[in-house]
Design a protein around this motif. Structure first.
Motif, mmCIF file in Angstrom:
data_model
loop_
_atom_site.group_PDB
_atom_site.id
_atom_site.type_symbol
_atom_site.label_atom_id
_atom_site.label_comp_id
_atom_site.label_asym_id
_atom_site.label_seq_id
_atom_site.Cartn_x
_atom_site.Cartn_y
_atom_site.Cartn_z
ATOM 1 N N TYR A 165 0.860 -1.194 0.000
ATOM 2 C CA TYR A 165 0.000 0.000 0.000
ATOM 3 C C TYR A 165 0.887 1.232 0.000
ATOM 4 C CZ TYR A 165 -2.855 3.813 1.729
ATOM 5 O OH TYR A 165 -3.452 5.037 1.881
ATOM 6 N N GLU A 166 0.778 2.001 -1.086
ATOM 7 C CA GLU A 166 1.607 3.200 -1.212
ATOM 8 C C GLU A 166 0.726 4.392 -1.571
ATOM 9 O OE1 GLU A 166 5.954 2.179 -2.035
ATOM 10 O OE2 GLU A 166 4.948 2.180 -3.960
ATOM 11 N N PRO A 167 0.275 5.150 -0.594
ATOM 12 C CA PRO A 167 -0.509 6.338 -0.922
ATOM 13 C C PRO A 167 0.350 7.271 -1.774
ATOM 14 C CG PRO A 167 0.093 6.304 1.424
ATOM 15 C CD PRO A 167 0.535 5.002 0.845
ATOM 16 N N ALA A 170 2.250 10.272 -0.546
ATOM 17 C CA ALA A 170 3.351 10.096 0.418
ATOM 18 C C ALA A 170 4.631 9.608 -0.255
ATOM 19 C CB ALA A 170 2.929 9.107 1.501
ATOM 20 N N ILE A 171 4.574 9.360 -1.572
ATOM 21 C CA ILE A 171 5.756 8.799 -2.240
ATOM 22 C C ILE A 171 6.703 9.903 -2.676
ATOM 23 C CG2 ILE A 171 6.586 7.491 -4.228
ATOM 24 C CD1 ILE A 171 4.109 5.820 -4.076
ATOM 25 N N GLY A 172 7.898 9.877 -2.116
ATOM 26 C CA GLY A 172 8.937 10.824 -2.497
ATOM 27 C C GLY A 172 8.630 12.260 -2.085
ATOM 28 N N GLY A 230 7.901 -2.691 4.743
ATOM 29 C CA GLY A 230 7.823 -1.500 3.907
ATOM 30 C C GLY A 230 8.451 -1.663 2.540
ATOM 31 N N LEU A 231 7.957 -0.841 1.621
ATOM 32 C CA LEU A 231 8.616 -0.651 0.331
ATOM 33 C C LEU A 231 9.217 0.749 0.401
ATOM 34 C CD1 LEU A 231 9.321 -1.604 -2.514
ATOM 35 C CD2 LEU A 231 7.086 -0.827 -3.289
ATOM 36 N N ILE A 232 10.525 0.801 0.266
ATOM 37 C CA ILE A 232 11.270 2.004 0.625
ATOM 38 C C ILE A 232 11.946 2.590 -0.606
ATOM 39 C CG2 ILE A 232 13.018 2.902 2.251
ATOM 40 C CD1 ILE A 232 10.664 1.248 3.539
HETATM 41 C C1 PEP Z 1 8.402 4.155 -3.518
HETATM 42 O O1 PEP Z 1 8.711 4.716 -4.547
HETATM 43 O O2 PEP Z 1 7.957 2.998 -3.559
HETATM 44 C C2 PEP Z 1 8.555 4.873 -2.260
HETATM 45 C C3 PEP Z 1 7.949 4.424 -1.200
HETATM 46 O O3 PEP Z 1 9.347 6.005 -2.298
HETATM 47 P P1 PEP Z 1 9.769 6.931 -1.032
HETATM 48 O O4 PEP Z 1 10.141 6.005 0.096
HETATM 49 O O5 PEP Z 1 10.923 7.730 -1.529
HETATM 50 O O6 PEP Z 1 8.562 7.753 -0.707
#
Ligand code: PEP
Length: 250
Positions: A165-167, A170-172, A230-232
C-alpha cells in the motif's frame, strides 16, 4: 505467521559502479530484525546484483517486467529473462508506472499472471492519490485496484503475492501516512481479502507500507498489527538508512 519484509525500490538510480558500492555497503550492515531484505537495482544491473549478493540473505528483485513472453517488444524485459538472471521477485503496479507509463489495472492483471506463471513472486503496489483521499474515496480506490488486478486469481496464487500500500501523496514527498492511517488501510485490505477469499488467506498475506518511510518513522509504522514491512524509495539508497528501516521491522 506472516513474513516481515523490507524492500528497497531503487527506481532509476545507481549506475554499475554505484550498484556494486551500495551492495558492498549493504553487506556490511547487520540484519537484527530477521525481516526479508529485497533490493531492486535497474534491469541493466540485476545480473551484477545477483552475483554480488550470492551467499547473503539479500534478495534481488526487478522493478517491472513485460506481460509478453518474447518477441518484437523493443525495450521490454520478460519474466523468463529475469529468471535466467537469477531474479525471482518483481514489483508490479508502482504508482510511477501507472502515472508515467499508463499502466492500467487490466495490464497489471496480465503482468501478474505472467509473473506467477513463471513462478515469480510479485510485490503488487497500489494506493490512492491525494484528491481521492480528500474526497474520502481512498478505500474504494484501493479496493478496486486490488480487485481489478488480483481477484481473478485463485487462493493458492496469493502464496506468491506481497501487497504494498503506497498512498501516492506520500511517495517521495517527505509526507508520510501516519501509523494510524497505514494501519486503517492495511486492516481494510485484509478484511477485503477475507471477504473475497478466506480469513486464513487474509492472515497469511504480507502487506507492506510505502511512502517516505525512513529510520525515524519506520518503527512506529511497523509496530502496527497489519503492517508487515515497507517498500522504501529514497531511504533505500544509503545502506545505513535502509538497514535503519530494516532493523525497525522487529
Ligand atoms: C516508492 O517509490 O515505492 C517509495 C515508497 O518512495 P519513497 O520512500 O521515496 O517515498
Amino acid at each position: 505467521m506472516r513474513q516481515k519484509i523490507v524492500a528497497g525500490n531503487w527506481k532509476m538510480n545507481k549506475n554499475l559502479a554505484e550498484t556494486k558500492a551500495l551492495i558492498s555497503d549493504l553487506k556490511a550492515e547487520e540484519n537484527t530484525s530477521g525481516a526479508r531484505v529485497i533490493i531492486t537495482p535497474s534491469f541493466v544491473n540485476l545480473a551484477l546484483a545477483v552475483s554480488e549478493t550470492e551467499g547473503t540473505a539479500i534478495e534481488v528483485a526487478a522493478q517491472n517486467m513485460s506481460q509478453y513472453n518474447a518477441g518484437a517488444y523493443t525495450g521490454e524485459v520478460s519474466a523468463a529473462m529475469l529468471k535466467s538472471a537469477g531474479v525471482n521477485v518483481v514489483i508490479l503496479g508502482h504508482s510511477e508506472r501507472r502515472a508515467y507509463y499508463g499502466e492500467t489495472d487490466s495490464l497489471l492483471a496480465e503482468k501478474v499472471d505472467k509473473a506467477l506463471a513463471e513462478g515469480m513472486e510479485v510485490i503488487f503496489c497500489f494506493g490512492e492519490e491525494l484528491e481521492e483521499r480528500k474526497a474520502d474515496k481512498h478505500y474504494d480506490v484501493v479496493a478496486s485496484q486490488i480487485s481489478n488486478a488480483l481477484y481473478h486469481l485463485g487462493e493458492d496464487a496469493f502464496k506468491n503475492i506481497i501487497l504494498a500500500y503506497e498512498p501516492v501523496w506520500a511517495i517521495g514527498t517527505g509526507e508520510t501516512a501516519t501509523a494510524e492511517q497505514a494501519q486503517e488501510m492495511h486492516f481494510f485490505i485484509r478484511k477485503t481479502l477475507a471477504d473475497k477469499y478466506s480469513a486464513a488467506l487474509a492472515e497469511s498475506v504480507s502487506i507492506l507500507y510505502g511512502g517516505s518511510c525512513k529510520p525515524s518513522n519506520a518503527e512506529e509504522i511497523f509496530s502496527k498489527e497489519d503492517v508487515d514491512g515497507g517498500l522504501i524509495g529514497g531511504a533505500s539508497l544509503k545502506a545505513a538508512d535502509f538497514f535503519g528501516v530494516v532493523n525497525a521491522n522487529k
